[in-house]
Design a protein around this motif. Structure first.
Motif, PDB file in Angstrom:
ATOM      1  N   ALA A 133      55.725 114.825  66.475  1.00 48.19           N
ATOM      2  CA  ALA A 133      54.772 113.866  65.924  1.00 48.19           C
ATOM      3  C   ALA A 133      55.424 112.502  65.714  1.00 48.19           C
ATOM      4  CB  ALA A 133      54.208 114.384  64.602  1.00 48.19           C
ATOM      5  N   LEU A 134      56.674 112.513  65.240  1.00 49.43           N
ATOM      6  CA  LEU A 134      57.379 111.252  65.009  1.00 49.43           C
ATOM      7  C   LEU A 134      57.491 110.440  66.289  1.00 49.43           C
ATOM      8  CD1 LEU A 134      59.055 109.462  63.059  1.00 49.43           C
ATOM      9  CD2 LEU A 134      61.070 110.755  63.780  1.00 49.43           C
ATOM     10  N   HIS A 135      57.719 111.118  67.422  1.00 48.21           N
ATOM     11  CA  HIS A 135      57.868 110.416  68.698  1.00 48.21           C
ATOM     12  C   HIS A 135      56.558 110.372  69.491  1.00 48.21           C
ATOM     13  CE1 HIS A 135      62.179 109.828  68.417  1.00 48.21           C
ATOM     14  NE2 HIS A 135      62.301 111.059  67.975  1.00 48.21           N
ATOM     15  N   VAL A 169      46.674  99.523  56.723  1.00 47.28           N
ATOM     16  CA  VAL A 169      47.377 100.786  56.537  1.00 47.28           C
ATOM     17  C   VAL A 169      47.788 101.333  57.891  1.00 47.28           C
ATOM     18  CG1 VAL A 169      47.235 103.144  55.678  1.00 47.28           C
ATOM     19  CG2 VAL A 169      46.107 101.295  54.428  1.00 47.28           C
ATOM     20  N   TRP A 170      49.085 101.612  58.028  1.00 45.38           N
ATOM     21  CA  TRP A 170      49.587 102.252  59.249  1.00 45.38           C
ATOM     22  C   TRP A 170      49.638 103.754  58.989  1.00 45.38           C
ATOM     23  CZ3 TRP A 170      54.672 100.617  62.214  1.00 45.38           C
ATOM     24  CH2 TRP A 170      54.489 100.871  63.589  1.00 45.38           C
ATOM     25  N   ALA A 171      48.795 104.517  59.693  1.00 49.99           N
ATOM     26  CA  ALA A 171      48.702 105.957  59.489  1.00 49.99           C
ATOM     27  C   ALA A 171      49.567 106.680  60.506  1.00 49.99           C
ATOM     28  CB  ALA A 171      47.246 106.404  59.622  1.00 49.99           C
ATOM     29  N   VAL A 172      50.515 107.474  60.005  1.00 46.18           N
ATOM     30  CA  VAL A 172      51.474 108.184  60.842  1.00 46.18           C
ATOM     31  C   VAL A 172      51.303 109.692  60.609  1.00 46.18           C
ATOM     32  CG1 VAL A 172      53.911 108.488  61.408  1.00 46.18           C
ATOM     33  CG2 VAL A 172      53.085 106.261  60.598  1.00 46.18           C
ATOM     34  N   SER A 182      53.817  97.181  50.982  1.00 47.53           N
ATOM     35  CA  SER A 182      53.469  97.249  49.562  1.00 47.53           C
ATOM     36  C   SER A 182      53.413  98.677  49.031  1.00 47.53           C
ATOM     37  CB  SER A 182      52.121  96.558  49.314  1.00 47.53           C
ATOM     38  OG  SER A 182      51.111  97.062  50.182  1.00 47.53           O
ATOM     39  N   GLY A 183      53.757  99.647  49.860  1.00 45.35           N
ATOM     40  CA  GLY A 183      53.777 101.020  49.379  1.00 45.35           C
ATOM     41  C   GLY A 183      53.552 102.008  50.494  1.00 45.35           C
ATOM     42  N   ALA A 184      53.739 103.275  50.185  1.00 50.37           N
ATOM     43  CA  ALA A 184      53.528 104.339  51.162  1.00 50.37           C
ATOM     44  C   ALA A 184      53.212 105.623  50.409  1.00 50.37           C
ATOM     45  CB  ALA A 184      54.757 104.532  52.048  1.00 50.37           C
ATOM     46  N   ALA A 185      52.422 106.482  51.046  1.00 48.26           N
ATOM     47  CA  ALA A 185      52.061 107.757  50.427  1.00 48.26           C
ATOM     48  C   ALA A 185      51.873 108.800  51.514  1.00 48.26           C
ATOM     49  CB  ALA A 185      50.780 107.617  49.599  1.00 48.26           C
ATOM     50  N   LEU A 186      52.313 110.027  51.214  1.00 45.25           N
ATOM     51  CA  LEU A 186      52.130 111.157  52.122  1.00 45.25           C
ATOM     52  C   LEU A 186      51.007 112.019  51.573  1.00 45.25           C
ATOM     53  CD1 LEU A 186      53.185 112.792  54.582  1.00 45.25           C
ATOM     54  CD2 LEU A 186      54.679 114.013  52.979  1.00 45.25           C
ATOM     55  N   ASP A 187      49.957 112.177  52.371  1.00 44.50           N
ATOM     56  CA  ASP A 187      48.799 112.936  51.914  1.00 44.50           C
ATOM     57  C   ASP A 187      48.238 113.761  53.062  1.00 44.50           C
ATOM     58  OD1 ASP A 187      46.662 113.786  50.215  1.00 44.50           O
ATOM     59  OD2 ASP A 187      45.369 112.272  51.124  1.00 44.50           O
ATOM     60  N   ASP A 188      48.194 115.083  52.868  1.00 44.96           N
ATOM     61  CA  ASP A 188      47.591 115.994  53.838  1.00 44.96           C
ATOM     62  C   ASP A 188      48.174 115.805  55.239  1.00 44.96           C
ATOM     63  OD1 ASP A 188      45.944 118.073  54.609  1.00 44.96           O
ATOM     64  OD2 ASP A 188      44.243 116.764  55.063  1.00 44.96           O
ATOM     65  N   GLY A 189      49.503 115.706  55.327  1.00 38.21           N
ATOM     66  CA  GLY A 189      50.168 115.617  56.618  1.00 38.21           C
ATOM     67  C   GLY A 189      50.087 114.268  57.296  1.00 38.21           C
ATOM     68  N   VAL A 190      49.702 113.222  56.574  1.00 33.56           N
ATOM     69  CA  VAL A 190      49.643 111.877  57.146  1.00 33.56           C
ATOM     70  C   VAL A 190      50.380 110.917  56.205  1.00 33.56           C
ATOM     71  CG1 VAL A 190      48.175 109.971  57.908  1.00 33.56           C
ATOM     72  CG2 VAL A 190      47.443 112.332  58.287  1.00 33.56           C
ATOM     73  N   LEU A 191      51.367 110.208  56.748  1.00 33.22           N
ATOM     74  CA  LEU A 191      52.057 109.171  55.996  1.00 33.22           C
ATOM     75  C   LEU A 191      51.298 107.864  56.192  1.00 33.22           C
ATOM     76  CD1 LEU A 191      54.534 108.135  54.370  1.00 33.22           C
ATOM     77  CD2 LEU A 191      55.638 107.699  56.592  1.00 33.22           C
ATOM     78  N   ARG A 192      50.857 107.273  55.089  1.00 30.62           N
ATOM     79  CA  ARG A 192      50.122 106.005  55.155  1.00 30.62           C
ATOM     80  C   ARG A 192      50.969 104.912  54.520  1.00 30.62           C
ATOM     81  NH1 ARG A 192      46.064 109.896  54.827  1.00 30.62           N
ATOM     82  NH2 ARG A 192      44.421 109.571  56.398  1.00 30.62           N
ATOM     83  N   VAL A 193      51.371 103.961  55.370  1.00 29.24           N
ATOM     84  CA  VAL A 193      52.193 102.849  54.920  1.00 29.24           C
ATOM     85  C   VAL A 193      51.281 101.646  54.713  1.00 29.24           C
ATOM     86  CG1 VAL A 193      54.246 101.461  55.386  1.00 29.24           C
ATOM     87  CG2 VAL A 193      54.064 103.760  56.346  1.00 29.24           C
ATOM     88  N   ARG A 194      51.292 101.100  53.491  1.00 26.27           N
ATOM     89  CA  ARG A 194      50.397  99.991  53.142  1.00 26.27           C
ATOM     90  C   ARG A 194      51.093  98.654  53.373  1.00 26.27           C
ATOM     91  NH1 ARG A 194      50.010 103.659  49.026  1.00 26.27           N
ATOM     92  NH2 ARG A 194      51.271 102.355  47.623  1.00 26.27           N
ATOM     93  N   PHE A 195      50.374  97.740  53.999  1.00 24.19           N
ATOM     94  CA  PHE A 195      50.880  96.395  54.293  1.00 24.19           C
ATOM     95  C   PHE A 195      49.932  95.363  53.676  1.00 24.19           C
ATOM     96  CE2 PHE A 195      52.829  98.995  57.481  1.00 24.19           C
ATOM     97  CZ  PHE A 195      54.040  98.388  57.793  1.00 24.19           C
TER      98      PHE A 195
END
Length: 382
Positions: free
Chosen positions: A219-221, A313-316, A358-371
């Protein structure tokens, strides 16, 4: 470009056997198949109609590549007083297997007249590091050489006339350009929509841990997963309590996995298969002939929440990730993300380059990085 299926999984799970069964099933289904392996997956038996075997010989390829490199740099080596190595002196160095596999993958995936390329990959962790190499090395080249490359181009004619031989800068930058071109071609195959990974595992606790980490790396790649072959399944209706216990544990493993990825079941044969005839039960397993397509993607996406929350939000997607194994760093116009043993450095999309994290959170298998948009860089509304 043909469909490409990369066969990998935890060590000892039967990757080579499943790669052979996959290729045979597709060939019997009428497709033109290339099976790429460093081993002999058919154990000396001739390939049936529609199937072509392609061997990876990393030792021979390393000797050929080094000899060609010596020829291109002969003038420079001579200027330093060096003596080229003879063919009998050249022995394979660590890492040669990875580059040999990648070159063979590119060669088979771009060959005409092939519908499916099946690749017998190394174990899962090594396969992931190999598939990540082209993008990583291209980034290194672009960081190390860009400014010097321009200066070297301007100075080459003068330096060559003064010394009478090609200068090191010219040789280096020309070699770097060739490497970048070759790496870009391999990267295009790895990232193509028609390329996916078929995982192979023998159900059990050890496989569960290895697959969880491996799926995070995939998933990372942003590598697509076609399905999972659950290998060596024992009968579920056995009267033997020991076998029934194993079957129950395998069933629990599959129930958990089927929620995340399609599963192909392959029965335990009671022995290691030997040749096409022994492989027949695996070849006939439902789903062994891979459906066309590249599998499920795990692409990163940017969510626009400017109107509602003033952020992007960048959803990973990182299935089954844990917070304690994540590391995230913004460095200039790049994002450095580590998940367990895997690391990836990616350039930020253009909109996010003009923002601050401005922050990041891991929720239900998705890392969401806030910009949050930087007022100094973000266009002002009129």
């Amino acid at each position: 470009m043909p469909q490409t299926l990369l066969i990998t999984g935890p060590g000892g799970a039967g990757r080579t056997i499943v790669a052979a069964a996959t290729a045979l099933a597709a060939a019997r289904g009428g497709r033109r198949v290339s099976l790429l392996s460093a081993e002999d997956p058919l154990r000396g038996a001739p390939a049936p109609a529609g199937l072509r075997l392609a061997r990876i010989d990393s030792g021979e390829e390393f000797r050929t590549e080094l000899a060609a490199l010596q020829d291109r740099g002969a003038a420079f080596i001579g200027m330093l007083g060096g003596r080229p190595l003879g063919a009998e002196e050249i022995t394979e160095l660590p890492g040669a297997e990875q580059f040999s596999l990648l070159r063979a993958l590119r060669r088979e995936a771009t060959a005409p007249g092939t519908d499916l390329v099946v690749v017998d990959m190394p174990p899962l962790h090594q396969a992931l590091t190999t598939l990540a190499l082209p993008a990583q090395l291209r980034r290194y080249l672009s960081r190390l050489l860009p400014a010097e490359r321009q200066a070297a181009r301007a100075l080459r004619p003068v330096l060559a006339q003064l010394a009478g031989v090609p200068q090191p800068a010219q040789w280096l930058y020309e070699a770097a350009a060739r490497w970048d071109e070759e790496l870009a071609a391999v990267q295009a195959v790895v990232e193509a929509p028609s390329t996916a990974v078929r995982l192979v595992a023998e159900p059990g606790p050890a496989a569960d841990a290895a697959l969880r980490t491996g799926l995070l790396g995939l998933a990372l790649h942003e590598l697509r997963v076609h399905d999972l072959v659950a290998n060596r399944l024992v009968p579920r209706d056995s009267a033997d309590p020991w076998v029934a216990g194993i079957a129950a544990a395998q069933r629990a493993f599959l129930d958990d996995r089927e929620r995340a990825v399609p599963v192909v079941g392959a029965a335990h044969l009671g022995r290691d298969p030997w040749g096409p005839d022994d492989l027949d039960p695996l070849v006939r397993a439902d789903g062994m002939d891979p459906a066309p397509g590249g599998g499920d993607g795990t692409a990163w996406s940017v969510e626009d929440r400017l109107a509602a929350d003033g952020i992007l939000v960048w959803a990973v997607p990182l299935p089954r990730a844990r917070k304690d194994e994540l590391d995230l760093v913004r460095r200039g116009d790049e994002l450095l993300l580590a998940v367990g043993p895997y690391r990836r450095i990616v350039p930020l999309p253009s909109a996010l380059r003009r923002c601050t994290v401005s922050g990041a959170a891991l929720d239900d298998g998705v890392l969401r990085v806030r910009f949050t948009p930087d007022p100094q860089l973000w266009p002002r509304a009129r």
